[in-house]
Design a protein around this motif. Structure first.
Motif, mmCIF file in Angstrom:
data_model
loop_
_atom_site.group_PDB
_atom_site.id
_atom_site.type_symbol
_atom_site.label_atom_id
_atom_site.label_comp_id
_atom_site.label_asym_id
_atom_site.label_seq_id
_atom_site.Cartn_x
_atom_site.Cartn_y
_atom_site.Cartn_z
ATOM 1 N N ALA A 54 0.838 -1.205 0.000
ATOM 2 C CA ALA A 54 0.000 0.000 0.000
ATOM 3 C C ALA A 54 0.873 1.255 0.000
ATOM 4 C CB ALA A 54 -0.930 -0.002 1.213
ATOM 5 N N LEU A 55 1.948 1.228 0.770
ATOM 6 C CA LEU A 55 2.853 2.374 0.790
ATOM 7 C C LEU A 55 3.535 2.548 -0.573
ATOM 8 C CD1 LEU A 55 4.133 4.650 2.430
ATOM 9 C CD2 LEU A 55 5.918 3.035 3.089
ATOM 10 N N ALA A 56 3.952 1.446 -1.175
ATOM 11 C CA ALA A 56 4.592 1.512 -2.489
ATOM 12 C C ALA A 56 3.644 2.113 -3.525
ATOM 13 C CB ALA A 56 5.052 0.122 -2.920
ATOM 14 N N ALA A 57 2.381 1.765 -3.421
ATOM 15 C CA ALA A 57 1.398 2.268 -4.382
ATOM 16 C C ALA A 57 1.313 3.798 -4.347
ATOM 17 C CB ALA A 57 0.022 1.654 -4.104
ATOM 18 N N ARG A 58 1.548 4.404 -3.191
ATOM 19 C CA ARG A 58 1.551 5.870 -3.095
ATOM 20 C C ARG A 58 2.610 6.495 -4.005
ATOM 21 N NH1 ARG A 58 1.127 7.218 3.333
ATOM 22 N NH2 ARG A 58 -0.836 6.120 3.709
ATOM 23 N N PHE A 59 3.633 5.706 -4.329
ATOM 24 C CA PHE A 59 4.716 6.193 -5.180
ATOM 25 C C PHE A 59 4.614 5.633 -6.596
ATOM 26 C CE2 PHE A 59 6.138 6.621 -0.857
ATOM 27 C CZ PHE A 59 6.709 7.881 -0.852
ATOM 28 N N GLY A 60 3.444 5.045 -6.899
ATOM 29 C CA GLY A 60 3.237 4.488 -8.232
ATOM 30 C C GLY A 60 3.980 3.185 -8.449
ATOM 31 N N LEU A 61 4.343 2.515 -7.380
ATOM 32 C CA LEU A 61 5.088 1.261 -7.462
ATOM 33 C C LEU A 61 4.135 0.091 -7.224
ATOM 34 C CD1 LEU A 61 8.136 2.377 -5.297
ATOM 35 C CD2 LEU A 61 7.999 2.338 -7.798
ATOM 36 N N ARG A 62 4.123 -0.849 -8.128
ATOM 37 C CA ARG A 62 3.251 -2.025 -8.019
ATOM 38 C C ARG A 62 4.053 -3.295 -8.298
ATOM 39 N NH1 ARG A 62 -0.519 0.923 -6.688
ATOM 40 N NH2 ARG A 62 -1.936 2.115 -7.974
ATOM 41 N N ARG A 63 3.793 -4.304 -7.453
ATOM 42 C CA ARG A 63 4.399 -5.619 -7.681
ATOM 43 C C ARG A 63 3.384 -6.518 -8.366
ATOM 44 N NH1 ARG A 63 6.551 -8.439 -2.725
ATOM 45 N NH2 ARG A 63 5.014 -7.368 -1.500
ATOM 46 N N ALA A 64 3.873 -7.616 -8.896
ATOM 47 C CA ALA A 64 2.974 -8.596 -9.510
ATOM 48 C C ALA A 64 2.023 -9.137 -8.442
ATOM 49 C CB ALA A 64 3.798 -9.726 -10.115
#
Length: 186
Positions: free
Chosen positions: A171-181
């Motif tokens: 969820a924190l990564a998503a704030r930076f536009g980062l997504r994992r598979a």
């Protein structure tokens, strides 16, 4: 490896293990040559042979701490879960954060420690970036890591050992536009 090399590695490792234990438990102010040598079961001259200055010992302990956090767990070598758990350990374990902050405090006037901290930061970015299909120098990866460190500091200051909130890395990564598979999500 010959016997002498094994003895030297063993003595150096004992010093690093003792220093890490002292740093994590009591901080930089408790790190003295006398204490580390005693905790390692060695003479002080052995310690100064391997680490002539406190700066040398601090830099080596930071590297050793980083290596321990990134040591793969049995059965999941190189997995996404392993990498995320290593990041959790680096950023959110109270003793690791205390240790990291004490090293940062020493770094302001010691270029060797600043260089080690910079290498540490690059190493974290190099570990995390592939999970998101990015490079280690990607500004979003760097900002994400900075946010994780900030959250680790906040957790250290605001929570106690009994009530440690968990951090949703995805969820924190998503704030930076980062997504994992999707199959790699925790």
């Amino acid at each position: 490896m010959n016997r002498m090399a094994m003895v030297e590695k063993s003595a150096r490792q004992r010093i690093l293990d003792a220093a890490l234990k002292i740093l994590r438990k009591e901080g930089v102010s408790a790190l003295t040559q006398t204490r580390v040598a005693a905790a390692a079961g060695l003479r002080q001259s052995h310690l100064t042979y391997y680490f002539p200055r406190k700066t040398d010992l601090l830099a080596a302990t930071l590297e050793a701490s980083h290596a321990q956090a990134h040591k793969p767990k049995r059965g999941s070598i190189g997995s996404d879960v392993d990498t995320v758990e290593a990041v959790r350990a680096l950023m959110f374990e109270r003793n690791r954060m205390r240790f990291f902050l004490s090293v940062v405090a020493q770094a302001s006037d010691q270029s060797e420690i600043r260089a080690t901290l910079a290498a540490h930061a690059r190493g974290v970015a190099e570990q995390l970036a592939p999970l998101f299909g990015r490079t280690a120098d990607d500004p979003d990866i760097i900002a994400f890591i900075d946010m994780l460190r900030g959250m680790g500091l906040r957790l250290l200051l605001e929570s106690d050992d009994k009530r440690r909130p968990t951090v949703d890395i995805d969820a924190l990564a998503a704030r930076f536009g980062l997504r994992r598979a999707p199959e790699a999500r925790l």
